[in-house]
Write a protein that holds these residues in place. Structure first.
Motif, PDB file in Angstrom:
ATOM      1  N   THR A 160       0.449 -10.182  -0.109  1.00  0.00           N
ATOM      2  CA  THR A 160       0.201 -10.105   0.698  1.00  0.00           C
ATOM      3  C   THR A 160      -1.141  -9.791   1.054  1.00  0.00           C
ATOM      4  O   THR A 160      -1.644  -9.460   0.416  1.00  0.00           O
ATOM      5  CB  THR A 160       0.818  -9.908   1.288  1.00  0.00           C
ATOM      6  N   SER A 161      -0.900  -9.784   2.160  1.00  0.00           N
ATOM      7  CA  SER A 161      -2.439  -9.729   3.125  1.00  0.00           C
ATOM      8  C   SER A 161      -2.319  -8.398   4.190  1.00  0.00           C
ATOM      9  O   SER A 161      -1.481  -9.586   5.420  1.00  0.00           O
ATOM     10  CB  SER A 161      -3.461 -10.592   3.136  1.00  0.00           C
ATOM     11  N   SER A 162      -1.680  -7.232   3.907  1.00  0.00           N
ATOM     12  CA  SER A 162      -1.682  -5.879   4.833  1.00  0.00           C
ATOM     13  C   SER A 162      -2.110  -4.991   4.813  1.00  0.00           C
ATOM     14  O   SER A 162      -2.913  -4.638   4.347  1.00  0.00           O
ATOM     15  CB  SER A 162       0.159  -6.024   4.275  1.00  0.00           C
ATOM     16  N   SER A 163      -1.887  -4.167   6.028  1.00  0.00           N
ATOM     17  CA  SER A 163      -2.584  -2.786   6.552  1.00  0.00           C
ATOM     18  C   SER A 163      -0.579  -1.977   6.237  1.00  0.00           C
ATOM     19  O   SER A 163      -1.676  -1.230   6.183  1.00  0.00           O
ATOM     20  CB  SER A 163      -3.393  -3.338   8.293  1.00  0.00           C
ATOM     21  N   SER A 164       0.236  -3.171   6.291  1.00  0.00           N
ATOM     22  CA  SER A 164       1.241  -1.644   5.680  1.00  0.00           C
ATOM     23  C   SER A 164       0.752  -1.119   3.695  1.00  0.00           C
ATOM     24  O   SER A 164       0.511  -1.700   3.335  1.00  0.00           O
ATOM     25  CB  SER A 164       2.214  -2.583   5.898  1.00  0.00           C
ATOM     26  N   SER A 165       1.264  -0.246   4.088  1.00  0.00           N
ATOM     27  CA  SER A 165       1.984   0.742   2.674  1.00  0.00           C
ATOM     28  C   SER A 165       2.262   0.601   2.021  1.00  0.00           C
ATOM     29  O   SER A 165       2.911  -0.516   2.288  1.00  0.00           O
ATOM     30  CB  SER A 165       1.933   2.203   2.868  1.00  0.00           C
ATOM     31  N   PHE A 166       2.221   0.646   0.369  1.00  0.00           N
ATOM     32  CA  PHE A 166       3.120   0.065  -0.576  1.00  0.00           C
ATOM     33  C   PHE A 166       4.815   0.122   0.031  1.00  0.00           C
ATOM     34  O   PHE A 166       5.345  -0.866  -0.276  1.00  0.00           O
ATOM     35  CB  PHE A 166       2.576   0.631  -1.410  1.00  0.00           C
ATOM     36  N   PRO A 167       5.195   1.611   0.397  1.00  0.00           N
ATOM     37  CA  PRO A 167       6.163   1.637   0.365  1.00  0.00           C
ATOM     38  C   PRO A 167       6.673   1.273   1.980  1.00  0.00           C
ATOM     39  O   PRO A 167       8.168   0.470   1.221  1.00  0.00           O
ATOM     40  CB  PRO A 167       6.238   3.042   0.381  1.00  0.00           C
ATOM     41  N   ALA A 168       5.685   0.572   2.880  1.00  0.00           N
ATOM     42  CA  ALA A 168       6.220  -0.031   4.078  1.00  0.00           C
ATOM     43  C   ALA A 168       6.782  -1.584   3.080  1.00  0.00           C
ATOM     44  O   ALA A 168       7.607  -1.894   3.848  1.00  0.00           O
ATOM     45  CB  ALA A 168       5.258   0.185   4.510  1.00  0.00           C
ATOM     46  N   LEU A 169       5.787  -2.196   2.563  1.00  0.00           N
ATOM     47  CA  LEU A 169       6.235  -2.979   2.322  1.00  0.00           C
ATOM     48  C   LEU A 169       6.986  -3.219   1.712  1.00  0.00           C
ATOM     49  O   LEU A 169       8.632  -4.270   1.170  1.00  0.00           O
ATOM     50  CB  LEU A 169       4.525  -4.014   1.082  1.00  0.00           C
ATOM     51  N   ALA A 170       7.692  -2.857   0.575  1.00  0.00           N
ATOM     52  CA  ALA A 170       8.942  -2.312  -0.247  1.00  0.00           C
ATOM     53  C   ALA A 170      10.123  -2.504   0.459  1.00  0.00           C
ATOM     54  O   ALA A 170      11.125  -3.211  -0.111  1.00  0.00           O
ATOM     55  CB  ALA A 170       8.430  -1.372  -1.541  1.00  0.00           C
ATOM     56  N   ALA A 171       9.473  -1.298   1.778  1.00  0.00           N
ATOM     57  CA  ALA A 171      11.064  -1.392   1.772  1.00  0.00           C
ATOM     58  C   ALA A 171      11.623  -2.955   3.453  1.00  0.00           C
ATOM     59  O   ALA A 171      12.405  -3.574   3.178  1.00  0.00           O
ATOM     60  CB  ALA A 171      11.193  -0.476   3.209  1.00  0.00           C
ATOM     61  N   ASN A 172      10.298  -3.538   3.515  1.00  0.00           N
ATOM     62  CA  ASN A 172       9.945  -4.855   4.423  1.00  0.00           C
ATOM     63  C   ASN A 172      11.104  -5.531   3.544  1.00  0.00           C
ATOM     64  O   ASN A 172      11.658  -6.488   3.947  1.00  0.00           O
ATOM     65  CB  ASN A 172       8.961  -5.252   4.818  1.00  0.00           C
ATOM     66  N   TYR A 173      10.481  -6.176   1.898  1.00  0.00           N
ATOM     67  CA  TYR A 173      11.244  -7.171   0.822  1.00  0.00           C
ATOM     68  C   TYR A 173      13.182  -6.765   0.892  1.00  0.00           C
ATOM     69  O   TYR A 173      13.184  -7.630   0.268  1.00  0.00           O
ATOM     70  CB  TYR A 173      10.156  -7.009  -0.322  1.00  0.00           C
ATOM     71  N   GLY A 174      12.996  -5.624   0.860  1.00  0.00           N
ATOM     72  CA  GLY A 174      14.244  -5.579   0.780  1.00  0.00           C
ATOM     73  C   GLY A 174      13.811  -4.891  -1.579  1.00  0.00           C
ATOM     74  O   GLY A 174      13.998  -5.771  -1.377  1.00  0.00           O
ATOM     75  N   GLY A 175      15.531  -4.512  -1.688  1.00  0.00           N
ATOM     76  CA  GLY A 175      15.420  -4.140  -2.717  1.00  0.00           C
ATOM     77  C   GLY A 175      14.852  -3.317  -3.777  1.00  0.00           C
ATOM     78  O   GLY A 175      15.475  -3.193  -4.923  1.00  0.00           O
ATOM     79  N   VAL A 176      13.581  -2.858  -3.357  1.00  0.00           N
ATOM     80  CA  VAL A 176      12.919  -1.723  -3.516  1.00  0.00           C
ATOM     81  C   VAL A 176      12.505  -0.809  -2.621  1.00  0.00           C
ATOM     82  O   VAL A 176      11.831  -1.150  -1.669  1.00  0.00           O
ATOM     83  CB  VAL A 176      11.314  -2.481  -4.180  1.00  0.00           C
ATOM     84  N   GLN A 177      12.878  -0.114  -3.492  1.00  0.00           N
ATOM     85  CA  GLN A 177      12.918   1.416  -1.871  1.00  0.00           C
ATOM     86  C   GLN A 177      11.673   2.514  -2.948  1.00  0.00           C
ATOM     87  O   GLN A 177      11.974   2.644  -4.260  1.00  0.00           O
ATOM     88  CB  GLN A 177      14.150   2.076  -1.564  1.00  0.00           C
TER      89      GLN A 177
END
Length: 242
Positions: A160-177
């Motif tokens: 991705t190309s995002s300004s979000s942190s990795f924890p936030a991205l993981a939460a958005n993708y689901g299955g990775v907390q």
């Protein structure tokens, strides 16, 4: 026991063992993930639903070269030859470095066999952290060896190309907390502190000591929060959604 009964028992045993062996990579795939953020050229590895490590990488020299989306890790090769330049694996001139982790991208050469796009080492370490590749994700050789030894085939790879942190991205993708809900402060210990330290890119020893306190205060100041060194609701929100 009759000869027939022994035969049936043996067949059942083989079936159970086979099913068990088949289930292993599926379970591993559910517990692991790789997330690559082209905005800051970093790669995060999640294991058992937790952020384990963040690495600097190099991505495509133009935005379109490194594809974005959800893909899979489909092959792993030690010292892969560079076929285009006819350079054998392990040769210092080989631009693919020490390890290759092939990414399944629809439409690539070999019908999504992971031969075109991959996470790999490099013979140009000075390129790490920049936009320099033809589409692959480059890592320092010691880093890609670390990842190669831990990442299982079939795990998801998110680019991705995002300004979000990795924890936030993981939460958005689901299955990775990789989040925590409790307040953290000087003297706190445990897994939540390790997650905090990884987000702040400092040594993750699980102890909220002077270095962690300094990093938290610096983060709070940068994000216009109350600079008290306590990771409460407002600081957590900024950490997980930045």
């Amino acid at each position: 026991m009759t000869h027939l009964a022994k035969k049936i028992g043996l067949i059942m045993g083989i079936l159970v063992l086979s099913l068990g062996l088949i289930a292993v990579p599926v379970e591993a795939a559910e517990n692991e993930a790789i997330i690559i953020n082209k905005s800051n050229n970093q790669l995060a590895f999640f294991e058992k639903g937790r952020l384990q490590k963040v690495f600097p990488v190099a991505t495509g020299s133009t935005k379109s070269l490194t594809p974005e989306g959800k893909f899979s890790l489909v092959n792993k090769v030690k010292n892969r030859p560079w076929y285009k330049g006819n350079i054998p694996g392990g040769d210092p001139r080989n631009p693919l470095g020490a390890r290759w982790l092939g990414i399944e991208v629809p439409g690539d050469w070999g019908h999504t066999s992971g031969n075109t796009y991959g996470v790999h080492g490099t013979n140009k370490p000075s390129s790490i952290g920049t936009f320099a590749s033809s589409g692959c994700i480059r890592m320092y050789n010691q880093d890609v060896i670390w990842l190669y030894e831990r990442a299982d085939e079939n795990i998801p790879i998110y680019i991705t190309s995002s300004s979000s942190s990795f924890p936030a991205l993981a939460a958005n993708y689901g299955g990775v907390q990789a989040l925590f809900s409790e307040n953290l402060y000087y003297g706190s210990k445990g897994e939540s502190v390790e997650i905090l330290q990884r987000i702040l890119h400092i040594t993750a020893d699980g102890l909220f000591g002077p270095k962690t306190l300094s990093a938290v205060k610096k983060f709070q100041k940068t994000n216009h929060l109350v600079v008290d060194g306590i990771v409460g609701p407002n600081t957590r929100s900024a950490l997980f959604n930045k």
